[in-house]
Design a protein around this motif. Structure first.
Motif, PDB file in Angstrom:
ATOM      1  N   LYS B  78       0.840  -1.200   0.000  1.00  0.00           N
ATOM      2  CA  LYS B  78       0.000   0.000   0.000  1.00  0.00           C
ATOM      3  C   LYS B  78       0.881   1.259   0.000  1.00  0.00           C
ATOM      4  CE  LYS B  78      -3.496   2.448   2.727  1.00  0.00           C
ATOM      5  NZ  LYS B  78      -3.019   3.264   3.838  1.00  0.00           N
ATOM      6  N   LEU B  81       2.494   1.652  -3.361  1.00  0.00           N
ATOM      7  CA  LEU B  81       1.568   2.156  -4.382  1.00  0.00           C
ATOM      8  C   LEU B  81       1.335   3.660  -4.200  1.00  0.00           C
ATOM      9  CD1 LEU B  81      -0.254   1.499  -6.812  1.00  0.00           C
ATOM     10  CD2 LEU B  81      -2.110   1.069  -5.200  1.00  0.00           C
ATOM     11  N   GLU B 140      -3.645  -6.938   1.085  1.00  0.00           N
ATOM     12  CA  GLU B 140      -3.851  -5.499   1.268  1.00  0.00           C
ATOM     13  C   GLU B 140      -4.806  -4.945   0.221  1.00  0.00           C
ATOM     14  OE1 GLU B 140       0.010  -3.119   2.024  1.00  0.00           O
ATOM     15  OE2 GLU B 140       0.689  -5.134   1.473  1.00  0.00           O
ATOM     16  N   PHE B 141      -4.699  -5.466  -1.005  1.00  0.00           N
ATOM     17  CA  PHE B 141      -5.538  -4.976  -2.106  1.00  0.00           C
ATOM     18  C   PHE B 141      -6.611  -6.007  -2.459  1.00  0.00           C
ATOM     19  CE2 PHE B 141      -1.523  -2.741  -3.985  1.00  0.00           C
ATOM     20  CZ  PHE B 141      -1.541  -1.839  -2.931  1.00  0.00           C
TER      21      PHE B 141
END
Lengths: 190, 190
Positions: B78, B81, B140-141
């Motif tokens: 995260k 990104l 996380e995604f």
């Protein structure tokens, strides 16, 4: 008859402008493509720029027409945004050569026709911003700048003219749904 | 000395290619811009295409270098990104003329140099996909296609070369943070 010849010429221009670029395409290339003498082309169109003008104008008008329909619907801002992203992404990828010319070659138009395309594009952007603003006001969307949000969402879809390939792993409608979902819900698990 | 003249010529090319387009810019335009005889230009560069090649290659290398730094960091997907979106958006908008040439004119390169730019761009895209895949694997995604997610996020930032204007309502870093937030959290209140 004349009309169908014109469409053949316009289609040739779409293919050639897409493949070689507007500047690198000559009237001779277009004549060869449709099997006419170069001189005969001028019976149907006055210049290469006229073709570019008509192609870009037809392309942007299609986007505007569809979005106007969505904006007028009696549905929530969230539903409008979902439909707008789906429509825009699908339209960009349904006719890549035409979208490529709209997005890549419009800037080659001379001042007056370029101004017309810019006006239509601005109107289109305003409709997007309107949907987003509506959702921000109703509390459906997080607050922020509607215009920048619109430009960012549009950019994420427009870029597909560079990478989407027909016959690939996914249909464009599947990707459009995925992109819509990423925008609406974000990429992170919350 | 020679080197500084080369840089002046490259900078002239960046300004002219951005404004008029690569095809519409002549060696004479570049010579006029830097106040040299056209013949003297060839003392510094072999062709207009060499300039396009160097400009696009310098531009993409900058993006790759920065992203490689982020990918190597010992932080969550995260955070990677977030940093990648911030870096990419800021870099696109920090030097609009150069980004415009990379994004709009690369396709005018002939096969070999075009191949080099495409390779670098593919490598860059792979690094983005790697970050997203990492986040999908770690939970996380949300799950999805890392490559399409990467292309969509990149598109949303790249498009800014068309609309971002220095000296406007917001600094580019502010917009970059807003875009990052929209991606990470989505546009909807949940």
């Amino acid at each position: 008859m004349e009309n169908s010849k014109y469409h053949e010429i316009a289609e040739a221009a779409v293919q050639l402008f897409n493949k070689k670029g507007y500047h690198a395409t000559s009237m001779q290339d277009i004549a060869d493509y449709v099997g006419l003498q170069k001189g005969s082309l001028y019976h149907y169109i006055s210049s290469k720029e006229e073709l570019l003008e008509r192609i870009t104008s037809e392309s942007i008008s299609g986007f505007v027409r569809e979005l106007e329909r969505i904006v007028k619907k009696d549905i929530s801002a969230k539903e409008k945004l979902e439909q707008a992203i789906l429509m825009h992404f699908t339209r960009v990828t349904d006719n890549i050569p035409m979208t490529t010319i709209l997005l890549r070659e419009s800037f080659s138009l001379s001042d007056d026709p370029h101004e017309l395309i810019k006006k239509a594009t601005d109107h289109y952007l305003n409709l997007w911003s309107q949907i987003i603003e509506e959702g921000m006001k109703s509390g459906e969307f997080k607050s922020g700048d509607p215009r920048i949000a619109a430009l960012t969402i549009l950019g994420s879809c427009n870029w597909a003219y560079r990478w989407y390939q027909e016959g690939g792993k996914y249909e464009n409608v599947e990707i459009a749904k995925y992109v819509t979902n990423m925008w609406i819900q974000g990429i992170i698990f919350v």
